[in-house]
Design a protein around this motif. Structure first.
Motif, PDB file in Angstrom:
ATOM      1  N   ARG A 144       1.664  13.103   2.545  1.00  0.00           N
ATOM      2  CA  ARG A 144       0.940  12.553   3.530  1.00  0.00           C
ATOM      3  C   ARG A 144      -0.441  12.842   3.523  1.00  0.00           C
ATOM      4  NH1 ARG A 144       5.216  16.268   7.279  1.00  0.00           N
ATOM      5  NH2 ARG A 144       4.559  17.682   5.757  1.00  0.00           N
ATOM      6  N   GLN A 145      -1.118  11.755   3.257  1.00  0.00           N
ATOM      7  CA  GLN A 145      -2.620  11.702   2.777  1.00  0.00           C
ATOM      8  C   GLN A 145      -3.786  11.743   4.001  1.00  0.00           C
ATOM      9  OE1 GLN A 145      -2.366   8.477   0.246  1.00  0.00           O
ATOM     10  NE2 GLN A 145      -2.154   9.844  -1.330  1.00  0.00           N
ATOM     11  N   PHE A 146      -3.571  12.884   4.536  1.00  0.00           N
ATOM     12  CA  PHE A 146      -4.768  13.364   5.578  1.00  0.00           C
ATOM     13  C   PHE A 146      -5.384  14.681   5.328  1.00  0.00           C
ATOM     14  CE2 PHE A 146      -1.479  10.620   7.503  1.00  0.00           C
ATOM     15  CZ  PHE A 146      -1.988   9.727   8.138  1.00  0.00           C
ATOM     16  N   VAL A 150      -9.023  -9.762   8.773  1.00  0.00           N
ATOM     17  CA  VAL A 150      -8.147  -8.903   8.182  1.00  0.00           C
ATOM     18  C   VAL A 150      -7.011  -9.702   7.541  1.00  0.00           C
ATOM     19  CG1 VAL A 150      -6.618  -6.891   8.542  1.00  0.00           C
ATOM     20  CG2 VAL A 150      -8.849  -6.928   9.587  1.00  0.00           C
ATOM     21  N   LEU A 151      -6.461  -9.140   6.429  1.00  0.00           N
ATOM     22  CA  LEU A 151      -5.542 -10.004   5.749  1.00  0.00           C
ATOM     23  C   LEU A 151      -4.265  -8.899   5.295  1.00  0.00           C
ATOM     24  CD1 LEU A 151      -7.379 -12.261   3.178  1.00  0.00           C
ATOM     25  CD2 LEU A 151      -6.654 -12.795   5.649  1.00  0.00           C
ATOM     26  N   GLU A 152      -3.446  -9.067   5.972  1.00  0.00           N
ATOM     27  CA  GLU A 152      -2.180  -8.046   5.981  1.00  0.00           C
ATOM     28  C   GLU A 152      -0.860  -8.489   5.218  1.00  0.00           C
ATOM     29  OE1 GLU A 152      -1.582  -4.478   5.792  1.00  0.00           O
ATOM     30  OE2 GLU A 152       0.306  -5.317   5.632  1.00  0.00           O
ATOM     31  N   ALA A 153      -0.410  -8.001   4.252  1.00  0.00           N
ATOM     32  CA  ALA A 153       0.689  -8.469   3.761  1.00  0.00           C
ATOM     33  C   ALA A 153       2.080  -8.184   4.821  1.00  0.00           C
ATOM     34  CB  ALA A 153       1.043  -7.713   2.159  1.00  0.00           C
ATOM     35  N   VAL A 170     -11.238  -8.003   5.243  1.00  0.00           N
ATOM     36  CA  VAL A 170     -10.535  -6.891   4.518  1.00  0.00           C
ATOM     37  C   VAL A 170      -9.256  -7.038   4.251  1.00  0.00           C
ATOM     38  CG1 VAL A 170     -10.019  -4.567   5.527  1.00  0.00           C
ATOM     39  CG2 VAL A 170     -11.915  -5.910   6.777  1.00  0.00           C
ATOM     40  N   LEU A 171      -8.852  -6.608   3.099  1.00  0.00           N
ATOM     41  CA  LEU A 171      -7.510  -6.837   2.514  1.00  0.00           C
ATOM     42  C   LEU A 171      -6.770  -5.476   2.821  1.00  0.00           C
ATOM     43  CD1 LEU A 171      -6.631  -9.196   0.802  1.00  0.00           C
ATOM     44  CD2 LEU A 171      -7.231  -7.643  -1.418  1.00  0.00           C
ATOM     45  N   GLY A 172      -5.855  -5.582   3.691  1.00  0.00           N
ATOM     46  CA  GLY A 172      -5.058  -4.418   3.966  1.00  0.00           C
ATOM     47  C   GLY A 172      -5.439  -3.951   5.467  1.00  0.00           C
ATOM     48  N   GLY A 173      -4.422  -3.994   6.462  1.00  0.00           N
ATOM     49  CA  GLY A 173      -4.407  -3.790   7.833  1.00  0.00           C
ATOM     50  C   GLY A 173      -3.899  -2.405   8.004  1.00  0.00           C
ATOM     51  N   GLY A 174      -3.922  -1.336   7.114  1.00  0.00           N
ATOM     52  CA  GLY A 174      -3.700  -0.012   7.472  1.00  0.00           C
ATOM     53  C   GLY A 174      -4.709   0.768   8.228  1.00  0.00           C
ATOM     54  N   PRO A 175      -4.833   2.036   8.312  1.00  0.00           N
ATOM     55  CA  PRO A 175      -5.672   2.735   9.123  1.00  0.00           C
ATOM     56  C   PRO A 175      -7.094   2.470   8.624  1.00  0.00           C
ATOM     57  CG  PRO A 175      -4.247   4.346   8.063  1.00  0.00           C
ATOM     58  CD  PRO A 175      -3.725   2.926   7.725  1.00  0.00           C
ATOM     59  N   ILE A 176      -7.429   2.528   7.253  1.00  0.00           N
ATOM     60  CA  ILE A 176      -8.598   1.912   6.706  1.00  0.00           C
ATOM     61  C   ILE A 176      -9.292   0.838   7.157  1.00  0.00           C
ATOM     62  CG2 ILE A 176     -10.395   1.581   4.884  1.00  0.00           C
ATOM     63  CD1 ILE A 176      -8.825   3.978   3.279  1.00  0.00           C
ATOM     64  N   GLY A 177      -8.318  -0.290   6.916  1.00  0.00           N
ATOM     65  CA  GLY A 177      -8.346  -1.662   7.253  1.00  0.00           C
ATOM     66  C   GLY A 177      -8.974  -1.837   8.589  1.00  0.00           C
ATOM     67  N   VAL A 178      -8.158  -1.315   9.637  1.00  0.00           N
ATOM     68  CA  VAL A 178      -8.481  -1.639  11.301  1.00  0.00           C
ATOM     69  C   VAL A 178      -9.485  -0.773  11.589  1.00  0.00           C
ATOM     70  CG1 VAL A 178      -5.798  -2.456  11.654  1.00  0.00           C
ATOM     71  CG2 VAL A 178      -6.478  -0.119  12.104  1.00  0.00           C
TER      72      VAL A 178
HETATM   73  N1  LIG Z   1      -7.300   7.836  10.725  1.00  0.00           N
HETATM   74  C1  LIG Z   1      -6.985   8.360   9.611  1.00  0.00           C
HETATM   75  O1  LIG Z   1      -6.491   9.484   9.682  1.00  0.00           O
HETATM   76  C2  LIG Z   1      -7.131   7.674   8.439  1.00  0.00           C
HETATM   77  C3  LIG Z   1      -7.962   6.807   8.233  1.00  0.00           C
HETATM   78  C4  LIG Z   1      -8.229   5.966   7.126  1.00  0.00           C
HETATM   79  C5  LIG Z   1      -7.311   6.395   5.900  1.00  0.00           C
HETATM   80  N2  LIG Z   1      -6.398   7.378   6.182  1.00  0.00           N
HETATM   81  C6  LIG Z   1      -5.653   7.874   5.195  1.00  0.00           C
HETATM   82  O2  LIG Z   1      -5.694   7.258   3.964  1.00  0.00           O
HETATM   83  C7  LIG Z   1      -4.564   6.337   3.636  1.00  0.00           C
HETATM   84  C8  LIG Z   1      -5.005   5.113   2.975  1.00  0.00           C
HETATM   85  O3  LIG Z   1      -5.343   4.181   3.768  1.00  0.00           O
HETATM   86  P1  LIG Z   1      -5.199   2.591   3.601  1.00  0.00           P
HETATM   87  O4  LIG Z   1      -5.034   1.863   4.888  1.00  0.00           O
HETATM   88  O5  LIG Z   1      -5.963   2.301   2.429  1.00  0.00           O
HETATM   89  O6  LIG Z   1      -3.589   2.515   3.196  1.00  0.00           O
HETATM   90  P2  LIG Z   1      -2.198   2.410   3.740  1.00  0.00           P
HETATM   91  O7  LIG Z   1      -1.189   2.367   2.720  1.00  0.00           O
HETATM   92  O8  LIG Z   1      -1.882   3.067   5.011  1.00  0.00           O
HETATM   93  O9  LIG Z   1      -2.328   0.729   4.209  1.00  0.00           O
HETATM   94  C9  LIG Z   1      -2.660  -0.480   3.240  1.00  0.00           C
HETATM   95  C10 LIG Z   1      -2.192  -1.452   4.001  1.00  0.00           C
HETATM   96  O10 LIG Z   1      -2.397  -2.827   2.914  1.00  0.00           O
HETATM   97  C11 LIG Z   1      -1.394  -3.725   2.754  1.00  0.00           C
HETATM   98  N3  LIG Z   1      -1.645  -4.103   1.525  1.00  0.00           N
HETATM   99  C12 LIG Z   1      -1.128  -3.638   0.431  1.00  0.00           C
HETATM  100  N4  LIG Z   1      -1.200  -4.650  -0.564  1.00  0.00           N
HETATM  101  C13 LIG Z   1      -1.785  -5.870   0.207  1.00  0.00           C
HETATM  102  C14 LIG Z   1      -2.245  -7.014  -0.313  1.00  0.00           C
HETATM  103  N5  LIG Z   1      -2.284  -7.278  -1.758  1.00  0.00           N
HETATM  104  N6  LIG Z   1      -2.434  -7.909   0.598  1.00  0.00           N
HETATM  105  C15 LIG Z   1      -2.509  -7.686   1.886  1.00  0.00           C
HETATM  106  N7  LIG Z   1      -2.231  -6.331   2.381  1.00  0.00           N
HETATM  107  C16 LIG Z   1      -1.919  -5.519   1.433  1.00  0.00           C
HETATM  108  C17 LIG Z   1      -0.040  -2.740   3.155  1.00  0.00           C
HETATM  109  O11 LIG Z   1       0.925  -3.542   3.737  1.00  0.00           O
HETATM  110  C18 LIG Z   1      -0.579  -1.576   4.208  1.00  0.00           C
HETATM  111  O12 LIG Z   1      -0.405  -2.103   5.425  1.00  0.00           O
HETATM  112  C19 LIG Z   1      -3.974   6.345   4.858  1.00  0.00           C
HETATM  113  O13 LIG Z   1      -2.414   6.073   4.571  1.00  0.00           O
HETATM  114  C20 LIG Z   1      -4.190   7.568   5.555  1.00  0.00           C
HETATM  115  O14 LIG Z   1      -3.170   8.524   4.930  1.00  0.00           O
HETATM  116  C21 LIG Z   1      -6.299   8.009   7.444  1.00  0.00           C
END
Ligand SMILES: NC(=O)c1ccc[n+]([C@@H]2O[C@H](COP(=O)([O-])OP(=O)(O)OC[C@H]3O[C@@H](n4cnc5c(N)ncnc54)[C@H](O)[C@@H]3O)[C@@H](O)[C@H]2O)c1
Ligand SMILES: Cc1cc2nc3c(=O)[nH]c(=O)nc-3n(C[C@H](O)[C@H](O)[C@H](O)COP(=O)(O)OP(=O)(O)OC[C@H]3O[C@@H](n4cnc5c(N)ncnc54)[C@H](O)[C@@H]3O)c2cc1C
Length: 479
Positions: free
Chosen positions: A317-319, A202-205, A179-187
């Motif tokens: 705020r993308q929700f 998970v690979l997070e920058a 998984v590229l990215g440790g944001g909400p979708i990633g985790v």
């Molecule tokens: N539970 C929820 O409400 C929920 C769940 C999923 C998504 N969302 C919404 O969708 C949006 C998108 O989610 P998301 O997780 O894609 O985005 P995000 O922007 O929140 O997280 C993306 C992550 O990827 C990392 N990243 C970026 N480029 C990278 C690279 N080249 N290599 C490694 N890591 C890299 C960033 O540092 C960041 O931590 C969220 O911000 C949120 O608004 C909400």
């Protein structure tokens, strides 16, 4: 020959924001046109909130009872023979199908909307063209959402990779999901797939869940690691090589500057979002925009005063709930002609891992940036909640931040059902109540919700148990 429709309100995009406005406007008697070029329901129903939460729920059933496996330390690793992946996939699509009628063309036509299923573009400041229809409306709402932002990594585009738009089509469990990215979708997707039997990396920058308070993100990261998800933070992904069998090799530089390779069977790109503005011809309508999205003022008006923009396409705020909130502001402006502004500062959000991570208002760091050291911070541990202990869910904490005037600046909770536990704080924030509103209630015992009363009570504990109060009590005992 193109037909022309006249309308009070024309909405582009039938996702969370667009449907909210369309349903409200039609029921309020406005002549409403809704244009959607793809599946009704948008990202949330088809590729976002609903499939991801359904997959997490299926994955949760695969670990049910795990905490009781060993009377000592909780064993949170997935059980052998978890739910078959094909069953989880079927569950996801059954849930989508069960909600789809609520977002359907039939329902919206039943409410009185004219629904056009075609790509929409502006022809001039007051006209939108969709298929062979021209719509001339008094007001427009752009609610076209967002799409995955794919980083420019050498080799990535030379072969297949998954995004949220294709992930939920998998019918077999990936052997090793990177998984590229440790944001909400990633985790969220890392935990779901791990629990369903995949190896997950998970690979997070930066750091995982870096938009959240690190103290609250930590229990989530710890739990994922305990379940066997490999999380590499502060890495730079240098290259992706696809092999003929469909596998991937990711070449990265780790936090110590060492080069490493990781081989996987599938790659999920979850590195953020970009607004969907393709082919909208915003220039024809004089609508100002940039890479972050359509620019709007506090009333959500674009540079064309007849056109509003809401939801993900503004890059805010993308929700789903924020798109709905913004939809409500637009209805007041466009239909009631009230100068309503999007002033909400609570910005609630929940990451639906186990444990969940919920936040409203400012994090401690954000409050500190604004007010310096004049803020006060209170913490209550989940481990001190009897219900959480009984359920072996004692990880995490609740955290309250007060501004220098003693008002609630923010609340964050990491723990079981944190999203539900946040709700009383949202009532307090929207009604401008102080923490006292939560100390007065009788919280049934034993409930997880007692943690809220405990947290609020900490604000007054020092004063209640002070030397002054003790002296007063001793004095009163003399009578
Ligand atoms: N539970 C929820 O409400 C929920 C769940 C999923 C998504 N969302 C919404 O969708 C949006 C998108 O989610 P998301 O997780 O894609 O985005 P995000 O922007 O929140 O997280 C993306 C992550 O990827 C990392 N990243 C970026 N480029 C990278 C690279 N080249 N290599 C490694 N890591 C890299 C960033 O540092 C960041 O931590 C969220 O911000 C949120 O608004 C909400
Ligand atoms: C995997 C994932 C999980 C998520 N989980 C959550 C969650 O748990 N909770 C939460 O609150 N949020 C969550 N989100 C975010 C949420 O899905 C979005 O914030 C929400 O869908 C945004 O709504 P919207 O109306 O702005 O856009 P969308 O719902 O994406 O709708 C936009 C619509 O516009 C249409 N469209 C675009 N351009 C045109 C055009 N030119 N003509 C006609 N139609 C057009 C699109 O086809 C689409 O249907 C998640 C997102 C993802 C990706």
């Amino acid at each position: 020959m193109a037909q022309t429709i006249k309308a009070d309100l024309c909405i582009i995009g039938g996702g969370s924001g667009g449907l909210y406005v369309a349903a409200g406007a039609a029921q309020l008697g406005a002549r409403t046109v809704l244009i959607e070029r793809d599946a009704m329901g948008g990202d949330c129903l088809n590729h976002g909130c609903i499939p991801s939460k359904a997959l997490l729920a299926a994955a949760k059933s695969a670990t049910a009872g795990a905490a009781f496996a060993d009377a000592g330390a909780p064993d949170t690793a997935p059980r052998p023979a978890p739910l078959p992946f094909a069953r989880a996939h079927a569950h996801v699509h059954e849930v989508i199908a069960s909600i789809a009628p609520h977002d359907s063309v039939e329902r919206f036509e039943g409410l009185g909307c004219t629904v056009i299923q075609a790509h929409a573009r502006f022809a001039d400041p007051r006209t939108v063209v969709a298929g062979d229809t021209r719509v001339r409306a008094r007001r427009f709402v752009v609610a076209t959402g967002s799409r995955p932002a794919v980083p420019a990594i050498p080799g990535l585009d030379d072969g297949p990779y998954l995004t949220n738009e294709t992930l939920f089509d998998l019918t077999a469990c990936p052997e090793h999901l990177i998984v590229l990215g440790g944001g909400p979708i990633g985790v969220e997707m890392a935990q779901a797939h791990r629990r369903l039997g995949a190896r997950v990396t998970v690979l997070e920058a930066d750091r995982a869940l870096n938009r959240e308070d690190p103290e609250l993100a930590q229990p989530v990261v710890d739990r994922l690691r305990a379940e066997g998800v490999a999380i590499h933070e502060r890495v730079r992904v240098d290259r992706v090589d696809h092999d003929r069998a469909g596998g991937v090799r990711v070449v990265l530089t780790d936090a110590d500057g060492r080069s490493r390779t990781i081989d996987g069977s599938h790659l999920l790109v979850a590195t953020g979002r970009r607004p969907t503005l393709d082919g909208l011809d915003l220039e024809a309508a004089g609508i100002d925009h940039g890479a972050e999205g359509i620019r709007v003022d506090a009333r959500l008006r674009t540079s064309n005063r007849r056109v509003f923009a809401i939801g993900d396409c503004t890059g805010g705020r993308q929700f789903t709930h924020m798109a709905g909130y913004e939809g409500g502001i637009v209805i007041r402006n466009a239909l009631f002609r009230l100068p309503a502004k999007a002033t909400d500062r609570s910005h609630p959000r929940v990451t639906y891992t186990e444990p969940e991570l919920a936040q409203a208002g400012l994090t401690e760091a954000e409050a500190r940036r604004l007010h310096g050291d004049r803020i006060r911070v209170f913490r209550a541990a989940m481990a001190d909640n009897d219900r959480a202990r009984a359920e072996r869910q004692g990880e995490g904490l609740a955290k309250l931040v007060l501004d220098p005037h003693g008002r609630i600046a923010g609340v964050g909770i990491a723990g079981a059902h944190a999203g539900e536990l946040l709700q009383p704080w949202l009532v307090a924030l929207s009604a401008r109540l102080g923490p006292k509103a939560l100390t007065g209630m009788i919280a049934p015992y034993p409930t997880l919700g007692e943690i809220n009363k405990r947290l609020a009570g900490l604000v007054y504990a020092d004063r209640l148990f002070s030397a002054k109060t003790r002296a007063l009590v001793r004095l009163l005992q003399k009578f």
